[in-house]
Design a protein around this motif. Structure first.
Motif, PDB file in Angstrom:
ATOM      1  N   VAL A 342      40.824  53.336  47.679  1.00  0.00           N
ATOM      2  CA  VAL A 342      40.393  52.205  46.842  1.00  0.00           C
ATOM      3  C   VAL A 342      41.549  51.219  46.669  1.00  0.00           C
ATOM      4  O   VAL A 342      41.375  49.999  46.788  1.00  0.00           O
ATOM      5  CB  VAL A 342      39.896  52.706  45.472  1.00  0.00           C
ATOM      6  CG1 VAL A 342      39.799  51.551  44.470  1.00  0.00           C
ATOM      7  CG2 VAL A 342      38.534  53.384  45.608  1.00  0.00           C
ATOM      8  N   THR A 343      42.738  51.728  46.400  1.00  0.00           N
ATOM      9  CA  THR A 343      43.913  50.872  46.224  1.00  0.00           C
ATOM     10  C   THR A 343      44.236  50.117  47.512  1.00  0.00           C
ATOM     11  O   THR A 343      44.555  48.919  47.488  1.00  0.00           O
ATOM     12  CB  THR A 343      45.124  51.711  45.795  1.00  0.00           C
ATOM     13  OG1 THR A 343      44.821  52.363  44.554  1.00  0.00           O
ATOM     14  CG2 THR A 343      46.362  50.846  45.610  1.00  0.00           C
ATOM     15  N   LYS A 344      44.132  50.791  48.659  1.00  0.00           N
ATOM     16  CA  LYS A 344      44.430  50.127  49.919  1.00  0.00           C
ATOM     17  C   LYS A 344      43.385  49.055  50.249  1.00  0.00           C
ATOM     18  O   LYS A 344      43.724  47.994  50.788  1.00  0.00           O
ATOM     19  CB  LYS A 344      44.524  51.151  51.054  1.00  0.00           C
ATOM     20  CG  LYS A 344      45.697  52.103  50.911  1.00  0.00           C
ATOM     21  CD  LYS A 344      45.941  52.946  52.144  1.00  0.00           C
ATOM     22  CE  LYS A 344      46.662  52.174  53.221  1.00  0.00           C
ATOM     23  NZ  LYS A 344      47.155  53.036  54.322  1.00  0.00           N
ATOM     24  N   TYR A 345      42.111  49.300  49.912  1.00  0.00           N
ATOM     25  CA  TYR A 345      41.091  48.265  50.106  1.00  0.00           C
ATOM     26  C   TYR A 345      41.398  47.056  49.222  1.00  0.00           C
ATOM     27  O   TYR A 345      41.201  45.914  49.643  1.00  0.00           O
ATOM     28  CB  TYR A 345      39.701  48.831  49.782  1.00  0.00           C
ATOM     29  CG  TYR A 345      38.935  49.304  50.991  1.00  0.00           C
ATOM     30  CD1 TYR A 345      39.505  50.193  51.899  1.00  0.00           C
ATOM     31  CD2 TYR A 345      37.634  48.881  51.239  1.00  0.00           C
ATOM     32  CE1 TYR A 345      38.797  50.634  53.014  1.00  0.00           C
ATOM     33  CE2 TYR A 345      36.921  49.311  52.344  1.00  0.00           C
ATOM     34  CZ  TYR A 345      37.521  50.192  53.229  1.00  0.00           C
ATOM     35  OH  TYR A 345      36.828  50.620  54.334  1.00  0.00           O
ATOM     36  N   TYR A 346      41.847  47.306  48.008  1.00  0.00           N
ATOM     37  CA  TYR A 346      42.244  46.205  47.124  1.00  0.00           C
ATOM     38  C   TYR A 346      43.343  45.384  47.794  1.00  0.00           C
ATOM     39  O   TYR A 346      43.322  44.147  47.772  1.00  0.00           O
ATOM     40  CB  TYR A 346      42.723  46.764  45.787  1.00  0.00           C
ATOM     41  CG  TYR A 346      43.168  45.725  44.787  1.00  0.00           C
ATOM     42  CD1 TYR A 346      42.274  45.193  43.856  1.00  0.00           C
ATOM     43  CD2 TYR A 346      44.483  45.270  44.749  1.00  0.00           C
ATOM     44  CE1 TYR A 346      42.674  44.238  42.924  1.00  0.00           C
ATOM     45  CE2 TYR A 346      44.899  44.313  43.830  1.00  0.00           C
ATOM     46  CZ  TYR A 346      43.986  43.807  42.922  1.00  0.00           C
ATOM     47  OH  TYR A 346      44.396  42.856  42.015  1.00  0.00           O
ATOM     48  N   ASN A 347      44.296  46.060  48.388  1.00  0.00           N
ATOM     49  CA  ASN A 347      45.444  45.374  48.988  1.00  0.00           C
ATOM     50  C   ASN A 347      45.092  44.614  50.258  1.00  0.00           C
ATOM     51  O   ASN A 347      45.807  43.675  50.620  1.00  0.00           O
ATOM     52  CB  ASN A 347      46.569  46.365  49.286  1.00  0.00           C
ATOM     53  CG  ASN A 347      47.217  46.921  48.032  1.00  0.00           C
ATOM     54  OD1 ASN A 347      47.664  48.068  48.010  1.00  0.00           O
ATOM     55  ND2 ASN A 347      47.277  46.128  46.970  1.00  0.00           N
ATOM     56  N   ILE A 348      44.043  44.995  50.974  1.00  0.00           N
ATOM     57  CA  ILE A 348      43.706  44.250  52.189  1.00  0.00           C
ATOM     58  C   ILE A 348      42.640  43.182  51.956  1.00  0.00           C
ATOM     59  O   ILE A 348      42.547  42.229  52.736  1.00  0.00           O
ATOM     60  CB  ILE A 348      43.271  45.175  53.340  1.00  0.00           C
ATOM     61  CG1 ILE A 348      41.969  45.901  53.018  1.00  0.00           C
ATOM     62  CG2 ILE A 348      44.360  46.146  53.712  1.00  0.00           C
ATOM     63  CD1 ILE A 348      41.341  46.568  54.232  1.00  0.00           C
ATOM     64  N   PHE A 349      41.854  43.312  50.885  1.00  0.00           N
ATOM     65  CA  PHE A 349      40.779  42.342  50.661  1.00  0.00           C
ATOM     66  C   PHE A 349      40.994  41.458  49.421  1.00  0.00           C
ATOM     67  O   PHE A 349      40.348  40.418  49.312  1.00  0.00           O
ATOM     68  CB  PHE A 349      39.428  43.052  50.534  1.00  0.00           C
ATOM     69  CG  PHE A 349      38.928  43.650  51.811  1.00  0.00           C
ATOM     70  CD1 PHE A 349      38.617  42.846  52.889  1.00  0.00           C
ATOM     71  CD2 PHE A 349      38.768  45.018  51.943  1.00  0.00           C
ATOM     72  CE1 PHE A 349      38.155  43.395  54.084  1.00  0.00           C
ATOM     73  CE2 PHE A 349      38.307  45.581  53.118  1.00  0.00           C
ATOM     74  CZ  PHE A 349      38.004  44.769  54.194  1.00  0.00           C
ATOM     75  N   ILE A 350      41.849  41.861  48.506  1.00  0.00           N
ATOM     76  CA  ILE A 350      41.959  41.126  47.243  1.00  0.00           C
ATOM     77  C   ILE A 350      43.358  40.584  47.004  1.00  0.00           C
ATOM     78  O   ILE A 350      43.561  39.379  46.875  1.00  0.00           O
ATOM     79  CB  ILE A 350      41.516  42.012  46.059  1.00  0.00           C
ATOM     80  CG1 ILE A 350      40.027  42.376  46.210  1.00  0.00           C
ATOM     81  CG2 ILE A 350      41.752  41.304  44.726  1.00  0.00           C
ATOM     82  CD1 ILE A 350      39.491  43.296  45.129  1.00  0.00           C
ATOM     83  N   SER A 351      44.343  41.456  46.916  1.00  0.00           N
ATOM     84  CA  SER A 351      45.706  41.012  46.590  1.00  0.00           C
ATOM     85  C   SER A 351      46.705  42.049  47.068  1.00  0.00           C
ATOM     86  O   SER A 351      46.430  43.250  47.070  1.00  0.00           O
ATOM     87  CB  SER A 351      45.854  40.814  45.078  1.00  0.00           C
ATOM     88  OG  SER A 351      47.211  40.586  44.722  1.00  0.00           O
ATOM     89  N   GLU A 352      47.877  41.576  47.470  1.00  0.00           N
ATOM     90  CA  GLU A 352      48.946  42.494  47.872  1.00  0.00           C
ATOM     91  C   GLU A 352      49.565  43.203  46.674  1.00  0.00           C
ATOM     92  O   GLU A 352      50.262  44.201  46.839  1.00  0.00           O
ATOM     93  CB  GLU A 352      50.048  41.735  48.615  1.00  0.00           C
ATOM     94  CG  GLU A 352      50.769  40.723  47.735  1.00  0.00           C
ATOM     95  CD  GLU A 352      51.846  39.964  48.477  1.00  0.00           C
ATOM     96  OE1 GLU A 352      52.966  39.864  47.932  1.00  0.00           O
ATOM     97  OE2 GLU A 352      51.585  39.474  49.572  1.00  0.00           O
ATOM     98  N   LYS A 353      49.306  42.699  45.468  1.00  0.00           N
ATOM     99  CA  LYS A 353      49.847  43.325  44.262  1.00  0.00           C
ATOM    100  C   LYS A 353      49.047  44.581  43.918  1.00  0.00           C
ATOM    101  O   LYS A 353      47.943  44.792  44.408  1.00  0.00           O
ATOM    102  CB  LYS A 353      49.830  42.342  43.096  1.00  0.00           C
ATOM    103  CG  LYS A 353      50.759  41.149  43.299  1.00  0.00           C
ATOM    104  CD  LYS A 353      50.794  40.248  42.071  1.00  0.00           C
ATOM    105  CE  LYS A 353      51.792  39.108  42.270  1.00  0.00           C
ATOM    106  NZ  LYS A 353      51.849  38.208  41.094  1.00  0.00           N
ATOM    107  N   SER A 354      49.601  45.395  43.055  1.00  0.00           N
ATOM    108  CA  SER A 354      48.938  46.651  42.677  1.00  0.00           C
ATOM    109  C   SER A 354      47.774  46.373  41.736  1.00  0.00           C
ATOM    110  O   SER A 354      47.905  45.592  40.790  1.00  0.00           O
ATOM    111  CB  SER A 354      49.924  47.600  42.003  1.00  0.00           C
ATOM    112  OG  SER A 354      50.967  47.944  42.888  1.00  0.00           O
TER     113      SER A 354
END
Length: 508
Positions: A342-354
């Motif tokens: 889930v965190t990695k999907y956030y980083n590739i589709f939403i933001s590079e931040k945590s």
């Protein structure tokens, strides 16, 4: 018996995942429709009270701190959420928003795809890309040598022997695989498939040159691109039978009397749970379990070796394990399972931040409710408010493959070159110069990410390379030194009145 009946009644009353509320079929159907719209995966919209509807309702009550499955309370909360919290999905996309959407979910923004979203709501646009992803059949085809040439198991760096003692330069094998991958990405009718496939290529990072097993690497590509037909536990299990993973991480050298821990460590840290969510003892025990998963060098294929297999019981994640299936079950039932992806999907589709802890846990509950379906995770990521937030605009730095493949798709052009193997060679050279060698990640951790892509003079270099690749003038190799490219590019920029190498060009 009466005491047990009372206890059971109490459990039914307080647990909506077990209890069947006293709702009419019409109310249950309304609940299913609402839960589905909210992303809770209630199963078929049929008005019947099944296990998936119960679980979806339980998650809804958990997310919103509700205690008892009262339909009128439920309906009021759903109405409030749809009106107040999810109204952002009813926003109609203009052309600029449609371009940003397409850029984020695929490669580039070809006009024919952008036009599909203009005038539609965000939710409708999401439904379009999710539906076509579920129906898509991958068009990637391996080079002919994969089928026509048998592996022979005798190799020396980038050379291998085909017949007798005559050596053959084998570097073209990896280049042909790169051509096929990039050609598929450029011409894909469903670029979100290829975008996510590239994510999994990075996630299960293997360096081709580390062992030079071309047939095994071709099988590795097939494994990577098989993600759409699997959920997360199935994909992770398949990674343990992937010949390239086994060789690259030395599991072919693992023995029941001396287990190699490389595959076990990377599986827990980089593939499934993430650093800090397991113990060193878990690694040692998993390494024992993975003995026997080996490699046939003559066939360049997975090989199960019972003679190497550890025959005892192991204890991983607090559970006693006797088989790989039991381990995958224990892993899937771990409270933290899914959060890493889930965190990695956030980083590739939403933001590079945590992302926030609340975001990860809420999205992971929906991921779990879908039985860890990877397309559902893609859908739910796009349906978050964070995906559409103004604060997250320009918060993704494009990888070189995003930039160069995306430009080719957006322009529907290969510049002054015909779209052939020579253009693909130039594309590969540009990616390598931008620190993304497609099948040579710098380490098992994969490619760099975020602002690391723009270190040093990378913004200027990217601008130079874009001009070099996609200029309209006749392609002249003698004029491709950096100074000439930069001067020509600056003149073109002045004529157009733009400075196109701004950060915005390399972000989404």
């Amino acid at each position: 018996m009466k005491f047990l009946a009372v206890i059971f009644t109490i459990i039914l009353w307080i647990n909506p995942a077990v209890a069947s509320p006293d709702w009419s079929r019409e109310n249950i159907k309304y609940a299913q429709e609402s839960l589905s719209e909210l992303g809770y995966e209630p199963g078929p919209i049929d008005g019947l009270w099944g296990s998936r509807t119960k679980e979806a309702l339980r998650l809804f009550y958990l997310d919103h701190d509700l205690k008892k499955p009262n339909f009128y309370v439920f309906r009021a909360h759903v109405h409030a959420i749809l009106q107040d919290q999810l109204s952002y999905l009813d926003v109609v996309l203009d052309k600029e928003a449609a371009i940003r959407f397409e850029n984020r979910i695929g490669f580039g923004a070809p006009e024919y795809r952008v036009e599909r979203y203009v005038g539609k709501t965000r939710n409708q646009a999401i439904n379009i890309v999710v539906d076509e992803l579920r129906e898509y059949q991958d068009r990637y085809r391996q080079p002919s040598w994969v089928y026509e040439m048998k592996p022979v198991g005798v190799k020396d760096d980038y050379y291998f022997r085909i017949l007798g003692d005559e050596p053959c330069d084998g570097s073209w094998l990896v280049r042909s695989l790169e051509h096929k991958w990039l050609n598929a990405a450029i011409q894909s009718p469903v670029p979100q498939f290829d975008r996510i496939s590239t994510f999994w290529l990075d996630h299960f990072s293997v360096q081709f040159s580390a062992y030079f097993e071309p047939h095994a690497f071709a099988k590795h590509i097939d494994f990577i691109r098989s993600w759409r037909g699997k959920n997360l536990p199935e994909l992770l299990k398949a990674s343990l039978y992937d010949a390239s993973n086994i060789v690259f991480l030395n599991n072919d050298k693992s023995h029941k009397n001396n287990p190699n821990e490389n595959l076990a460590r990377e599986f827990l840290e980089l593939y499934s749970l993430g650093e800090g969510n397991y113990t060193e003892q878990d690694i040692r025990e998993l390494a024992k379990l993975l003995t026997g998963l080996s490699y046939n060098a003559n066939e360049e294929a997975f090989w199960s070796s019972p003679d190497l297999k550890y025959r005892g019981e192991v204890k991983i994640l607090g559970r006693r394990i006797n088989s790989l299936d039991q381990f995958i079950s224990a892993l899937t039932n771990s409270p933290l399972f899914g959060e890493f992806i889930v965190t990695k999907y956030y980083n590739i589709f939403i933001s590079e931040k945590s992302p926030s802890e609340e975001f990860v846990k809420k999205l992971n509950r929906r991921f779990k409710a879908s039985d860890f379906d990877l397309i559902s995770l893609f859908e739910q990521t796009l349906k978050t408010e964070e995906f559409w937030s103004k604060q997250n605009e320009l918060m993704l730095v494009k990888q070189p493959i995003d930039l160069y493949v995306g430009t080719a798709r957006t322009l529907n052009s290969s510049g002054s070159l015909p779209f052939n193997s020579y253009f693909l060679d130039q594309l590969i050279s540009a990616m390598n110069a931008s620190n993304q060698d497609l099948f040579e990640p710098p380490s098992i951790e994969g490619w760099r990410s975020g602002m690391d892509w723009l270190e040093g003079q990378q913004i200027q270099l990217r601008s130079d390379l874009l001009y070099k690749l996609f200029k309209k003038e006749k392609f002249e190799p003698s004029n491709l030194n950096t100074a000439n490219v930069r001067n020509a590019w600056k003149k073109a920029s002045k004529r157009s009145g733009k400075q196109n190498y701004s950060r915005k060009n390399f972000s989404t």
